[in-house]
Design a protein around this motif. Structure first.
Motif, short mmCIF file in Angstrom:
data_model
loop_
_atom_site.label_atom_id
_atom_site.label_comp_id
_atom_site.label_asym_id
_atom_site.label_seq_id
_atom_site.Cartn_x
_atom_site.Cartn_y
_atom_site.Cartn_z
N ALA A 212 43.73 -43.22 27.69
CA ALA A 212 42.56 -43.71 28.43
C ALA A 212 41.78 -44.73 27.62
CB ALA A 212 41.66 -42.54 28.81
N THR A 213 41.72 -44.52 26.30
CA THR A 213 41.01 -45.46 25.42
C THR A 213 41.66 -46.83 25.42
OG1 THR A 213 40.20 -43.68 23.99
CG2 THR A 213 40.33 -45.88 23.03
N LEU A 214 42.98 -46.85 25.26
CA LEU A 214 43.69 -48.13 25.26
C LEU A 214 43.57 -48.83 26.61
CD1 LEU A 214 47.02 -47.51 23.31
CD2 LEU A 214 44.99 -48.74 22.55
N LEU A 215 43.66 -48.06 27.70
CA LEU A 215 43.55 -48.64 29.04
C LEU A 215 42.17 -49.26 29.25
CD1 LEU A 215 44.79 -49.07 31.83
CD2 LEU A 215 43.96 -46.81 32.48
N ALA A 216 41.12 -48.57 28.82
CA ALA A 216 39.76 -49.09 28.98
C ALA A 216 39.57 -50.37 28.18
CB ALA A 216 38.74 -48.03 28.55
N LEU A 217 40.06 -50.39 26.94
CA LEU A 217 39.92 -51.57 26.10
C LEU A 217 40.66 -52.77 26.68
CD1 LEU A 217 40.30 -50.01 22.54
CD2 LEU A 217 38.23 -51.05 23.48
N MET A 218 41.90 -52.54 27.12
CA MET A 218 42.72 -53.66 27.60
C MET A 218 42.21 -54.19 28.93
SD MET A 218 45.11 -55.56 26.77
CE MET A 218 45.73 -56.96 27.67
N TYR A 219 41.93 -53.30 29.86
CA TYR A 219 41.47 -53.77 31.16
C TYR A 219 40.09 -54.41 31.03
CZ TYR A 219 40.88 -53.89 36.21
OH TYR A 219 40.71 -54.31 37.50
N GLY A 220 39.27 -53.88 30.12
CA GLY A 220 37.96 -54.47 29.88
C GLY A 220 38.06 -55.90 29.39
N LEU A 221 39.04 -56.16 28.50
CA LEU A 221 39.23 -57.52 28.00
C LEU A 221 39.53 -58.49 29.14
CD1 LEU A 221 41.32 -57.26 24.68
CD2 LEU A 221 39.07 -58.30 24.97
N THR A 222 40.35 -58.05 30.09
CA THR A 222 40.74 -58.96 31.18
C THR A 222 39.61 -59.21 32.17
OG1 THR A 222 41.58 -57.17 32.59
CG2 THR A 222 43.11 -58.12 31.00
N LEU A 223 38.58 -58.34 32.17
CA LEU A 223 37.46 -58.51 33.09
C LEU A 223 36.32 -59.35 32.52
CD1 LEU A 223 37.14 -54.95 34.68
CD2 LEU A 223 38.23 -56.97 35.66
N LEU A 224 36.35 -59.57 31.20
CA LEU A 224 35.30 -60.39 30.60
C LEU A 224 35.25 -61.77 31.24
CD1 LEU A 224 35.68 -59.54 26.79
CD2 LEU A 224 33.93 -58.71 28.36
N PRO A 225 34.06 -62.38 31.43
CA PRO A 225 32.74 -61.95 30.93
C PRO A 225 31.92 -61.11 31.92
CG PRO A 225 32.58 -64.19 31.75
CD PRO A 225 34.01 -63.74 32.00
N GLU A 226 32.59 -60.45 32.89
CA GLU A 226 31.86 -59.61 33.84
C GLU A 226 31.27 -58.39 33.12
OE1 GLU A 226 34.36 -58.60 37.11
OE2 GLU A 226 35.07 -60.65 37.40
N VAL A 227 30.22 -57.82 33.69
CA VAL A 227 29.56 -56.66 33.10
C VAL A 227 30.54 -55.48 32.99
CG1 VAL A 227 27.73 -54.95 33.41
CG2 VAL A 227 27.29 -57.36 33.93
N ALA A 228 31.38 -55.32 34.01
CA ALA A 228 32.35 -54.22 34.00
C ALA A 228 33.27 -54.30 32.78
CB ALA A 228 33.17 -54.24 35.28
N GLY A 229 33.59 -55.52 32.35
CA GLY A 229 34.42 -55.69 31.18
C GLY A 229 33.76 -55.14 29.93
N PHE A 230 32.49 -55.47 29.74
CA PHE A 230 31.75 -54.98 28.57
C PHE A 230 31.61 -53.45 28.62
CE2 PHE A 230 30.26 -59.42 28.79
CZ PHE A 230 30.53 -59.81 27.48
N VAL A 231 31.39 -52.90 29.82
CA VAL A 231 31.25 -51.45 29.97
C VAL A 231 32.55 -50.75 29.58
CG1 VAL A 231 30.93 -49.57 31.62
CG2 VAL A 231 29.46 -51.59 31.73
N LEU A 232 33.67 -51.26 30.06
CA LEU A 232 34.96 -50.64 29.74
C LEU A 232 35.27 -50.73 28.25
CD1 LEU A 232 37.21 -51.68 32.76
CD2 LEU A 232 36.51 -49.37 32.12
N ILE A 233 34.96 -51.86 27.64
CA ILE A 233 35.19 -52.00 26.20
C ILE A 233 34.33 -51.00 25.42
CG2 ILE A 233 34.88 -53.54 24.22
CD1 ILE A 233 35.75 -55.84 26.05
#
Length: 468
Positions: A212-233
């Motif tokens: 779950a940690t790796l998934l959150a980090l990776m998917y968060g990177l692809t959503l940047l610069p949206e807020v959801a990306g920073f939250v997932l990271i």
């Protein structure tokens, strides 16, 4: 004497194991490098945008990275041969399914299954070679293994280009299937056990948190610069701390985190691997798009140019492995990392008119640095732990490699998201693509410079023979 003890003490067939590990180590890099060449054709057939196209590679890397450490632990508990056989079977079956994908979304999902199979083979291939070959032959054998990886990387761009241009991108997957079946057959007939299973519990909680940690980090990177990306990271960073705490307190952890705190060679060698792969993996992906979209080359011509880097890696890797048996691995690896930084820095200057010999020279320099880094770094990691931790060490190294590759693609997809956006790459998008490529190479070159210091900081693998 009962038959089971006799079977238990049957000596493993070293030559057969070397062949099996070599075939497995060839398959996945061949697949990755050949698919890089085919991505523009896949994008054209399914009319997909640049970010979703990137997920064809990233989904595979993400699934592999999530599964590596858990399966490394399972290999120690259940035996390496069982995990390897299951993995190579999953890889082969999913490869067949990839060839018949009806959509890019389906291809992404099946590539995830392929990544799971790859994880199961990756954590066992290096571990079993380290376990069955004596220390004096380890550098040579690991050099052969890395050379197999680079042979796959070498043949991938050229054969991938030829197959894509003349038979379509689906033919790449069908070409890999016979080798997968060969590996399955050889594993079934290989005599002896590769390791002794241990009756120990499996840490399911740690595995879930890790994935779950790796998934959150990776998917968060692809959503940047949206807020959801920073939250997932942020969630991913919290997950890292919780995972370390959990693994430090559970009875049978999937990852021996104390190795990182007690063994500086192990820790900094893995960090160096993470940085190196983060800085170098996406080069083939970026140059494939650049050569075909910005320079108008066909897949076969683009594949020929990309051939330069892995060919150099293939030629130098065995010698680099042998050199690390005689010279401190940190010295050889650090020099390789510095040379890689030079090659990446040269690629920041790409334009619409950059001479092809300049690109080839950059790739030759990058390939030389990569080869000098990889084999000695692998030797340093596997030689720094006790034999009972070979499975964990192999899984950790493979994880550093896969997470590095994943981060490399994540950086590129983040840049694409900001500079290009979720649109298909068209003639109108060539300038943003070139801008994205230059920015990525700048970041990658800077990463390699930082990596040199981590590589040097690992300390000595061997004791000083002159010290009393």
């Amino acid at each position: 004497m009962s038959p089971s003890p006799a079977k238990e003490h049957t000596a493993p067939d070293r030559r057969c194991i070397l062949i099996i590990a070599t075939v497995a180590s060839f398959l996945t890099p061949f697949m990755s490098s050949s698919i890089n060449i085919a991505l523009p054709a896949i994008g054209a057939e399914f009319a997909t945008d640049a970010i979703l196209l990137g997920w064809v590679q990233t989904a595979y890397l993400l699934a592999s990275a999530i599964c590596l450490v858990p399966f490394g632990r399972l290999a120690d508990i259940q035996g390496m041969k069982k995990i390897f056989l299951t993995g190579i079977t999953i890889f082969t079956l999913s490869t067949i399914l990839c060839a018949f994908s009806p959509s890019v979304q389906a291809l992404v999902v099946i590539r995830m299954a392929q990544g799971v199979g790859t994880a199961m083979t990756a954590v066992t291939a290096v571990a079993v070679l380290t376990a069955v070959f004596p220390a004096g032959e380890r550098g040579r054998v690991l050099g052969i293994n890395v050379a197999a990886v680079y042979t796959g990387l070498s043949m991938g761009p050229f054969l991938g280009g030829v197959l894509t241009q003349h038979f379509g991108w689906r033919s790449i997957f069908l070409t890999v299937v016979p080798l997968g079946l060969l590996a399955v057959a050889l594993t079934l007939r290989a005599r002896g056990e590769w390791s002794t299973p241990r009756d120990e519990p499996f840490d399911r909680t740690g595995s879930v948190v890790y994935g779950a940690t790796l998934l959150a980090l990776m998917y968060g990177l692809t959503l940047l610069p949206e807020v959801a990306g920073f939250v997932l990271i942020a969630v991913g960073v919290v997950g890292i701390f919780f995972f370390v705490w959990w693994e430090s307190h559970t009875e049978s952890p999937i990852l021996q985190v104390r190795l990182f705190f007690e063994n500086h060679v192990f820790t900094f060698s893995n960090l160096a691997a993470l940085i190196n792969y983060s800085a170098t993996f996406a080069v083939g992906f970026l140059l494939s798009l650049y050569l075909q979209f910005n320079r108008g080359l066909d897949p076969q011509a683009a594949g020929l140019i990309l051939l330069a880097q892995p060919v150099v890696q293939t030629l130098i890797s065995p010698a680099a492995g042998r050199l690390s048996d005689r010279v401190e691995p940190r010295i050889v690896s650090s020099v390789g990392m510095a040379i890689s930084a030079v090659g990446l820095a040269m690629l920041t200057a790409l334009t619409e008119e950059t001479p092809f010999p300049y690109i080839l020279l950059s790739l030759v320099i990058l390939g030389t640095g990569y080869a000098l880094f990889s084999s000695p770094n692998t030797n340093a990691i596997m030689s720094s732990v006790e034999k009972r931790y070979y499975g964990v060490a192999s899984a950790t190294l493979a994880t550093s490699r896969q997470v590095g590759m994943m981060l490399s693609m994540g950086i590129v997809m983040m840049i694409f998201s900001v500079v290009i956006g979720r649109v298909a790459i068209t003639p109108a998008e060539h300038a943003p693509l070139l801008e994205s490529t230059a920015l990525a190479f700048m970041l990658f070159a800077a990463l390699c410079v930082v990596g040199v210091f981590f590589s040097l900081a690992r300390g000595r693998v061997r004791e000083d023979p002159h010290r009393t």
